[in-house]
Design a protein around this motif. Sequence first.
Motif, PDB file in Angstrom:
ATOM      1  N   GLY A  21      44.185  26.206  19.256  1.00  0.00           N
ATOM      2  CA  GLY A  21      45.351  27.090  19.252  1.00  0.00           C
ATOM      3  C   GLY A  21      46.326  26.774  18.013  1.00  0.00           C
ATOM      4  N   PRO A  22      47.177  27.846  17.833  1.00  0.00           N
ATOM      5  CA  PRO A  22      47.323  28.985  18.810  1.00  0.00           C
ATOM      6  C   PRO A  22      46.325  30.116  18.795  1.00  0.00           C
ATOM      7  N   TRP A  23      46.296  30.849  19.641  1.00  0.00           N
ATOM      8  CA  TRP A  23      45.093  31.962  19.678  1.00  0.00           C
ATOM      9  C   TRP A  23      46.249  33.102  19.611  1.00  0.00           C
ATOM     10  N   SER A  24      45.386  34.199  19.167  1.00  0.00           N
ATOM     11  CA  SER A  24      46.250  35.704  18.728  1.00  0.00           C
ATOM     12  C   SER A  24      46.419  36.145  20.176  1.00  0.00           C
ATOM     13  N   ASP A  25      47.256  37.096  20.270  1.00  0.00           N
ATOM     14  CA  ASP A  25      47.313  37.837  21.447  1.00  0.00           C
ATOM     15  C   ASP A  25      46.216  38.533  21.620  1.00  0.00           C
ATOM     16  N   PRO A  26      45.746  39.174  23.070  1.00  0.00           N
ATOM     17  CA  PRO A  26      44.445  39.903  23.053  1.00  0.00           C
ATOM     18  C   PRO A  26      44.109  41.144  22.484  1.00  0.00           C
ATOM     19  N   VAL A  27      43.114  41.336  21.604  1.00  0.00           N
ATOM     20  CA  VAL A  27      43.057  42.950  21.153  1.00  0.00           C
ATOM     21  C   VAL A  27      42.081  43.619  22.305  1.00  0.00           C
ATOM     22  N   TRP A  28      42.815  44.703  22.855  1.00  0.00           N
ATOM     23  CA  TRP A  28      42.200  45.224  23.790  1.00  0.00           C
ATOM     24  C   TRP A  28      41.116  46.439  23.589  1.00  0.00           C
ATOM     25  N   LEU A  29      39.887  46.372  23.916  1.00  0.00           N
ATOM     26  CA  LEU A  29      38.867  47.248  23.737  1.00  0.00           C
ATOM     27  C   LEU A  29      38.802  48.397  24.578  1.00  0.00           C
ATOM     28  N   LYS A  30      39.417  49.270  24.725  1.00  0.00           N
ATOM     29  CA  LYS A  30      39.684  50.012  25.742  1.00  0.00           C
ATOM     30  C   LYS A  30      38.095  51.052  25.968  1.00  0.00           C
ATOM     31  N   ASP A  31      37.569  50.931  24.789  1.00  0.00           N
ATOM     32  CA  ASP A  31      36.183  51.925  25.067  1.00  0.00           C
ATOM     33  C   ASP A  31      35.100  51.154  25.161  1.00  0.00           C
ATOM     34  N   ALA A  32      35.273  50.095  25.872  1.00  0.00           N
ATOM     35  CA  ALA A  32      34.094  49.080  26.180  1.00  0.00           C
ATOM     36  C   ALA A  32      34.165  48.932  27.628  1.00  0.00           C
ATOM     37  N   PRO A  33      33.151  49.669  28.267  1.00  0.00           N
ATOM     38  CA  PRO A  33      32.870  49.617  29.697  1.00  0.00           C
ATOM     39  C   PRO A  33      32.371  48.321  30.184  1.00  0.00           C
ATOM     40  N   GLY A  34      32.293  48.074  31.456  1.00  0.00           N
ATOM     41  CA  GLY A  34      31.350  46.929  32.019  1.00  0.00           C
ATOM     42  C   GLY A  34      32.298  45.535  31.778  1.00  0.00           C
ATOM     43  N   ILE A  35      31.327  44.366  32.056  1.00  0.00           N
ATOM     44  CA  ILE A  35      31.872  43.214  32.023  1.00  0.00           C
ATOM     45  C   ILE A  35      30.933  42.229  30.799  1.00  0.00           C
ATOM     46  N   ASP A  36      31.250  41.010  30.876  1.00  0.00           N
ATOM     47  CA  ASP A  36      30.716  39.860  30.222  1.00  0.00           C
ATOM     48  C   ASP A  36      30.227  40.300  28.617  1.00  0.00           C
ATOM     49  N   PRO A  37      31.393  40.624  27.825  1.00  0.00           N
ATOM     50  CA  PRO A  37      31.105  41.034  26.268  1.00  0.00           C
ATOM     51  C   PRO A  37      30.782  39.565  25.645  1.00  0.00           C
ATOM     52  N   SER A  38      29.931  40.042  24.594  1.00  0.00           N
ATOM     53  CA  SER A  38      29.737  38.897  23.884  1.00  0.00           C
ATOM     54  C   SER A  38      29.733  39.342  22.298  1.00  0.00           C
ATOM     55  N   LEU A  39      29.604  38.549  21.614  1.00  0.00           N
ATOM     56  CA  LEU A  39      29.744  38.926  19.635  1.00  0.00           C
ATOM     57  C   LEU A  39      28.667  38.249  19.245  1.00  0.00           C
ATOM     58  N   PHE A  40      28.015  38.905  18.073  1.00  0.00           N
ATOM     59  CA  PHE A  40      26.889  38.491  17.288  1.00  0.00           C
ATOM     60  C   PHE A  40      27.176  38.821  15.933  1.00  0.00           C
ATOM     61  N   PHE A  41      27.236  37.911  15.065  1.00  0.00           N
ATOM     62  CA  PHE A  41      27.121  38.142  13.657  1.00  0.00           C
ATOM     63  C   PHE A  41      26.037  38.106  13.089  1.00  0.00           C
ATOM     64  N   ASP A  42      25.629  39.314  12.418  1.00  0.00           N
ATOM     65  CA  ASP A  42      24.230  39.160  11.568  1.00  0.00           C
ATOM     66  C   ASP A  42      24.538  38.815  10.287  1.00  0.00           C
ATOM     67  N   GLU A  43      23.196  38.654   9.599  1.00  0.00           N
ATOM     68  CA  GLU A  43      22.994  38.008   8.327  1.00  0.00           C
ATOM     69  C   GLU A  43      24.072  38.539   7.449  1.00  0.00           C
ATOM     70  N   ASP A  44      24.335  39.951   7.727  1.00  0.00           N
ATOM     71  CA  ASP A  44      24.963  40.678   6.342  1.00  0.00           C
ATOM     72  C   ASP A  44      26.606  40.515   6.905  1.00  0.00           C
ATOM     73  N   GLY A  45      27.025  39.750   7.745  1.00  0.00           N
ATOM     74  CA  GLY A  45      28.250  39.613   8.231  1.00  0.00           C
ATOM     75  C   GLY A  45      29.009  40.850   9.206  1.00  0.00           C
ATOM     76  N   ARG A  46      28.141  41.616   9.594  1.00  0.00           N
ATOM     77  CA  ARG A  46      28.672  42.655  10.494  1.00  0.00           C
ATOM     78  C   ARG A  46      28.295  42.212  11.734  1.00  0.00           C
ATOM     79  N   CYS A  47      29.504  42.450  12.557  1.00  0.00           N
ATOM     80  CA  CYS A  47      29.848  42.266  14.160  1.00  0.00           C
ATOM     81  C   CYS A  47      29.255  43.114  15.194  1.00  0.00           C
ATOM     82  N   TYR A  48      28.671  42.684  15.973  1.00  0.00           N
ATOM     83  CA  TYR A  48      28.196  43.389  17.130  1.00  0.00           C
ATOM     84  C   TYR A  48      28.880  42.916  18.489  1.00  0.00           C
TER      85      TYR A  48
END
Length: 549
Positions: free
Chosen positions: A146-173
């Motif tokens: 810490g410290p961690w930022s405040d939450p960045v809410w993703l309003k257009d993200a349905p469901g649960i259990d999100p994860s992030l993947f950074f591909d080799e080109d640096g783009r985030c999914y």
Amino acid sequence: MRNIIITRSFIFLNRKIKRLLLLLVTIFLCARMMGETIIPDSISNPIRTGFHPDPSICRVGEDYYLVTSSFTWFPGLPIYHSRDLTNWSLIGHALTNPKAIDFNGMTDNDGIWAPTLRYHNGTFYLITTAHGCGGNFYMTAKNPAGPWSDPVWLKDAPGIDPSLFFDEDGRCYYTGNRWDFKSTWPAQCAVWMQELDLQKRCLVGERKTLAYGHAANAKYAEGPHLYKIKDHYLLLMAEGGSDYNHAVTALTAKSLWGPYVPCTVNPVLTHRHLGKDYPVQSLGHADLVQTPTGDWYAVFLGKRIVEGGLVPLGRETFLCEVSFQNGEPIFNPGIGVIGNRLKRPPLPWTPVSKTDKQNDFESSALSPEWATMRIPEQPFHHFADGNLFLSLRPEMADSLVCPSMLLRRVHSHNFSATTTMSFSTRRVNEWAGLVLYRTAKGYYSLLKGKNEIRLTKVLLGKKTIIATLPWKEKSVILRLVAKGATLTFYAGLSNDMLYQVGEVQSVDAVSDNKVNRFNGTGVGIYATSNGKQSINKASYQWFEYKEEN
């Protein structure tokens, strides 16, 4: 004659010197042996005992960081650090801002679900679900403590259990699950992916369903994690629900967007085929990490069963080695099942200092293992003269708000918790003491009131007074002792003179059932004025949590 005496004296003295030297050498060798670190060949599993479900892990250099679900505990999202995947220390929490989320009205099974921890280009990313209180969000930090930022809410993200993947080109999914569609079979869920623009802080581009699980009737596909391993993409997910049928499955693809093909070895991890009497159950929700030497390991949740099929600790974090065979993951190769020991990962042994068993409340702040249930709107505790004071407030453990209750995680099936408290009242609604808490509908309390000490059990929401003990003294020592599936409660004026309160109890009130579902058990201190205003306080001199063999 004189020469004989001198010779005998010299021999006698020489023997004494030899004995002394031998003693000194023995002492030196013993001290050296005691000072040497004994590195074990195997370690205990789970690696994070007690309330630690839905683990996610990442590595930065030689450092490993782990996070787990925290539901309505606050501060939330505990962050752990290790350098050997064995010895872990709590270094902070990501959710510390009391204004960030509102847990009031949430059940103990709601709140923070299934976080994912990732690192990319000098920044840590933590993404999770605030179930029932906001949806999906992510946070960032330069230091995982810490410290961690405040939450960045993703309003257009349905469901649960999100994860992030950074591909080799640096783009985030972003990957997650959803069920807001017309299903083909019962409990069908979709795992979907979309690009996350970290500059715009929103989802962009095409959204695509990657899989519905590993089979045509797969239930509750959730907890997806995506990896690039050599020239293939690996999609790991949980299936079967988080109880007996829980499992980990895997799919692979040659390109990021698929198609993803189920592995031939699915499910790659489960215990559902071993029967409900097996001592470790409900394995699932795995995340992978690679060591600097190229070895792979998985962290995942599981449940340990005690007598009567009870699960008093909830879901815990386990570890196992992972190898790859034709590009498909093999969990715990050569063994397959998960036991209570595993081979120690071949990493430099790095012990950490253990948490103090006893809190003397000498400092002006709680140690980091303590938490509240939900988020207090106003402080209800303070320190003075080596004591911790709890303010009696109308809020109760049964209510879905934040009561005057401080808890720490229970890590063992065999433990004791003891506290010394000073408290007096003339009102029948005022109580303070010790609590063993799982949910608002499942807990034990051992509380001192006006003229008695009362043991209360809440099972499936039904409250029962188990026993009372007449008590007019202001001070009292309260203790509970857990041994497997049983609990025994005590009260007295000294550790040498404790009286048992009621009969031996079952841990069923805090074990898994239809209301105690996802979180875990905590033990601590609690005070309440039961719906009425009060200016009274309870004073705690110390609290000891001790694990037994």
